[in-house]
Design an enzyme around this catalytic site. Structure first.
Site, PDB file in Angstrom:
ATOM      1  N   GLU A 247       1.397  11.890   9.931  1.00 46.73           N
ATOM      2  CA  GLU A 247       1.519  12.321  10.844  1.00 46.73           C
ATOM      3  C   GLU A 247       2.338  11.867  11.237  1.00 46.73           C
ATOM      4  OE1 GLU A 247       0.845  15.049  12.774  1.00 46.73           O
ATOM      5  OE2 GLU A 247      -1.789  14.940  11.670  1.00 46.73           O
ATOM      6  N   CYS A 281       7.215  10.882  18.759  1.00 48.06           N
ATOM      7  CA  CYS A 281       7.065  12.415  17.216  1.00 48.06           C
ATOM      8  C   CYS A 281       7.566  13.479  18.407  1.00 48.06           C
ATOM      9  CB  CYS A 281       6.106  12.521  16.264  1.00 48.06           C
ATOM     10  SG  CYS A 281       4.076  12.386  17.197  1.00 48.06           S
TER      11      CYS A 281
HETATM   12  P1  NAD Z   1       6.214   2.985  10.654  1.00 52.41           P
HETATM   13  O1  NAD Z   1       6.030   3.746   9.321  1.00 52.41           O
HETATM   14  O2  NAD Z   1       7.614   1.684   9.909  1.00 52.41           O
HETATM   15  O3  NAD Z   1       4.818   1.763  10.751  1.00 52.41           O
HETATM   16  C1  NAD Z   1       3.541   2.580  10.914  1.00 52.41           C
HETATM   17  C2  NAD Z   1       2.409   1.923  10.697  1.00 52.41           C
HETATM   18  O4  NAD Z   1       2.498   1.635   9.186  1.00 52.41           O
HETATM   19  C3  NAD Z   1       2.393   0.635  11.337  1.00 52.41           C
HETATM   20  O5  NAD Z   1       1.437  -0.392  12.078  1.00 52.41           O
HETATM   21  C4  NAD Z   1       2.984  -0.117  10.252  1.00 52.41           C
HETATM   22  O6  NAD Z   1       2.685  -1.677  10.196  1.00 52.41           O
HETATM   23  C5  NAD Z   1       2.968   0.573   9.218  1.00 52.41           C
HETATM   24  N1  NAD Z   1       2.877  -0.068   7.550  1.00 52.41           N
HETATM   25  C6  NAD Z   1       4.237  -0.267   7.582  1.00 52.41           C
HETATM   26  N2  NAD Z   1       4.410  -0.514   6.064  1.00 52.41           N
HETATM   27  C7  NAD Z   1       3.061  -0.326   5.245  1.00 52.41           C
HETATM   28  C8  NAD Z   1       2.383   0.177   4.241  1.00 52.41           C
HETATM   29  N3  NAD Z   1       3.624   0.105   3.126  1.00 52.41           N
HETATM   30  N4  NAD Z   1       1.411   0.792   3.725  1.00 52.41           N
HETATM   31  C9  NAD Z   1       0.973   1.431   4.495  1.00 52.41           C
HETATM   32  N5  NAD Z   1       1.238   0.916   6.456  1.00 52.41           N
HETATM   33  C10 NAD Z   1       2.398   0.015   6.793  1.00 52.41           C
HETATM   34  O7  NAD Z   1       6.387   3.498  11.714  1.00 52.41           O
HETATM   35  P2  NAD Z   1       6.667   3.338  13.090  1.00 52.41           P
HETATM   36  O8  NAD Z   1       8.457   3.080  13.227  1.00 52.41           O
HETATM   37  O9  NAD Z   1       5.917   2.404  13.336  1.00 52.41           O
HETATM   38  O10 NAD Z   1       6.237   4.577  13.915  1.00 52.41           O
HETATM   39  C11 NAD Z   1       7.713   5.510  14.519  1.00 52.41           C
HETATM   40  C12 NAD Z   1       7.539   6.281  13.325  1.00 52.41           C
HETATM   41  O11 NAD Z   1       5.683   7.263  13.398  1.00 52.41           O
HETATM   42  C13 NAD Z   1       8.711   7.492  13.412  1.00 52.41           C
HETATM   43  O12 NAD Z   1       9.393   8.208  12.696  1.00 52.41           O
HETATM   44  C14 NAD Z   1       7.074   8.560  14.454  1.00 52.41           C
HETATM   45  O13 NAD Z   1       7.931   9.563  14.217  1.00 52.41           O
HETATM   46  C15 NAD Z   1       5.970   8.143  13.995  1.00 52.41           C
HETATM   47  N6  NAD Z   1       5.319   9.046  14.491  1.00 52.41           N
HETATM   48  C16 NAD Z   1       4.645   9.768  13.899  1.00 52.41           C
HETATM   49  C17 NAD Z   1       3.278  10.601  15.033  1.00 52.41           C
HETATM   50  C18 NAD Z   1       2.924  11.998  14.624  1.00 52.41           C
HETATM   51  O14 NAD Z   1       1.510  12.652  15.111  1.00 52.41           O
HETATM   52  N7  NAD Z   1       3.575  12.678  13.843  1.00 52.41           N
HETATM   53  C19 NAD Z   1       2.820   9.727  16.504  1.00 52.41           C
HETATM   54  C20 NAD Z   1       3.774   8.543  16.476  1.00 52.41           C
HETATM   55  C21 NAD Z   1       4.787   8.149  15.474  1.00 52.41           C
END
Ligand code: NAD
Length: 507
Positions: A247, A281
């Protein structure tokens, strides 16, 4: 929330882990220190979850789903505390915290009523009617890894963790460092509702180290976060041939049709664009208005945006709260400053608001932004609406679809016309006369992204079936033997041809 209750929630983590401070975004003050797990500690957490998983899988589906129904009621009973902890960690307004809370409780209610039904063996059409019969069984996967971001910690935990548990899996959830307390609070309520503690483990720590350890040890990974990280998770999961759902981000458009009332469209753009200070998002970031009405629309929108109440409050008196971190403040102001440097017109906002708190940023409206400039085509993830003009509705549709992302979209105007336009937009959800809430609030409707916005869907039947393996069972009638020798086909083949003709006729 008292220090004692925070420490009691944090006791879920190993005592010897190094600590990092977690800051209240509304004040900039340290709230507590959060343990940081190593990859080895995550591996150990999986080993414990794996040892417990068979017992939970053997618990009848009705009993598992009843935990969620009870959890729903406990959430309602604890609403004030849940909203407080959500605001403490994210800095969002009370109204936006409530919206999230309602979604999270809705997930518990929905799967609390539907999970067992979705998981029941489902009969399928037999290949040879009468002689054979077939059905599908849904088996839990083992241990599901769930990785969640900081922006909707309560809703996202419930939308993914609860169906994974209801399907009979143990769950190891990697919560974001900024919002682990909210996840721990939800877990505590699930345990109070009857969930065995070993069924849901939460891990925290460095994103890449702990995130990779989750993907490396689970039987399925449900990831929510940015497209860039999602791609890394998918590559890692593919190497292990485990299933995954992603997502990811959006650059969600709203088309204001010529039939739209501009006042209503501006109000919808605000509700659709500034939820949780735009850190959502599915929030609207691009607005398309016909060129002949663009100036009038901008005037109405600017007046409304300037009238929004910004600040911190534990009641519904404030419209928009804080951004969630220093990184977010730098990201959002970077996008806006660069757009203005490149010739964009600032219609409203465009500045930090330190008088409210360290990360507050004014809701902002920009125009005269090139469609392929960063603010025009990349996800800002902040309280920013970029308004573009169009000459024809066809052009608006083309521009709305001109993106690598496809999470959500909105069409405002005469309902029948807007519904027709909705079907032409390449997004996982399209909201008519709403920004995102009409689709987002429906637990029965699949939620996810087209193109680079994701893979797979959460919510509804698909949202729980993804956490299962499917077994087709085929049974041949004992009174008739299927042929085993070539010569048997002298009688069987003509019968099969006749049957095929009849089946094709009767459907
Ligand atoms: P991010 O990708 O930086 O982090 C998301 C999660 O992944 C965090 O818990 C982070 O610690 C973890 N993470 C970081 N590196 C990783 C790796 N290599 N492997 C696995 N996990 C890892 O995103 P963010 O800045 O925390 O969140 C914002 C983003 O999330 C935006 O792009 C937003 O649109 C998206 N989002 C999407 C939805 C949806 O339902 N489509 C919902 C909420 C947020």
């Amino acid at each position: 929330m008292t220090d004692t209750s925070i420490q009691s929630l944090l006791s879920h983590f190993p005592a010897d882990a190094p600590l990092v401070p977690v800051v209240n975004p509304s004040t900039g003050k340290r709230i507590f220190d959060l343990p940081q797990l190593s990859a080895d500690q995550v591996k150990e957490a999986f080993a414990k979850a794996r040892a417990f998983a068979p017992a939970w899988s053997a618990t009848p589906a009705k009993e598992r789903q009843a935990v969620l129904t009870r959890m729903h009621d406990l959430m309602l009973k604890n609403e004030t505390k849940l909203l407080d902890v959500l605001q403490l960690e994210t800095g969002k307004s009370r109204a936006h915290a409530f919206e999230e809370f309602a979604g999270a409780a809705g997930a518990a209610r929905y799967y609390g009523r539907k999970a067992a039904k979705f998981l029941k063996n489902s009969p399928t059409r037999a290949g040879v009617p009468v002689i054979t019969k077939t059905w599908v069984e849904y088996q839990s996967l083992g241990v599901v890894g769930i990785i969640t971001p900081w922006n909707y910690p309560m809703a996202l935990a419930n939308l993914d963790v609860l169906p994974a548990l209801a399907a009979g899996n143990a769950v190891v959830q990697k919560a974001d460092n900024q919002t682990a307390l909210t996840s721990l609070f939800c877990r505590m309520l699930a345990i109070e509702a009857g969930l065995p503690a070993a069924a849901w483990t939460i891990v925290v720590g460095d994103g890449a180290e702990v995130g990779n350890a989750v993907t490396d040890n689970c039987d399925y990974v449900a990831f929510t976060g940015s497209t860039a990280t999602g791609r890394k998770v998918a590559e890692r999961a593919a190497a292990r041939l485990i299933g995954f759902s992603l997502e990811l981000g959006g650059k969600n458009p709203m088309i204001v049709l010529p039939s739209a009332k501009l006042d209503q469209a501006a109000e919808l753009a605000i509700a659709g664009g500034f939820g949780s200070a735009g850190q959502l998002c599915v929030s609207i970031e691009r607005v398309y208005v016909e060129n002949s009405r663009k100036a009038e629309f901008l005037k109405i929108l600017a007046a409304k945006v300037e009238s929004l109440i910004i600040g911190k409050s534990s009641d519904f008196s404030v419209d928009i709260g804080s951004l969630t971190s220093a990184n977010q403040l730098a990201r959002v102001s970077g996008f806006i400053d660069n757009a203005v440097k490149d010739g964009a017109t600032l219609v409203a906002g465009g500045k930090a608001l330190p008088e409210h708190g360290p990360y507050f940023y004014a809701p902002t409206v920009l125009t005269d932004v090139a469609h392929d400039a960063p603010a025009g085509c990349l996800e800002v993830f902040g309280p920013v609406l970029v308004v573009f003009g169009y000459d024809s509705v066809d052009e608006a549709v083309t521009l709305a679809n001109d993106t690598e992302l496809g999470l959500n979209a909105s069409v405002v105007g005469k309902e029948s016309e807007a519904i027709r336009i909705a079907s032409r937009l390449n997004a996982g959800s399209v909201n008519v006369n709403e920004g995102f809430r009409a689709s987002f609030a429906s637990m029965d409707s699949p939620m996810g992204g087209m193109k680079q916005s994701g893979k797979g869907r959460r919510n509804g039947r698909a949202g729980i079936i993804r956490f299962t393996d499917q077994r087709t069972v085929g049974v041949a009638a004992s009174w008739l033997r299927l042929p085993s020798r070539g010569r048997h086909y002298n009688r069987m083949a003509p019968l099969m041809r006749l049957l095929s003709k009849i089946l094709n006729r009767i459907g």
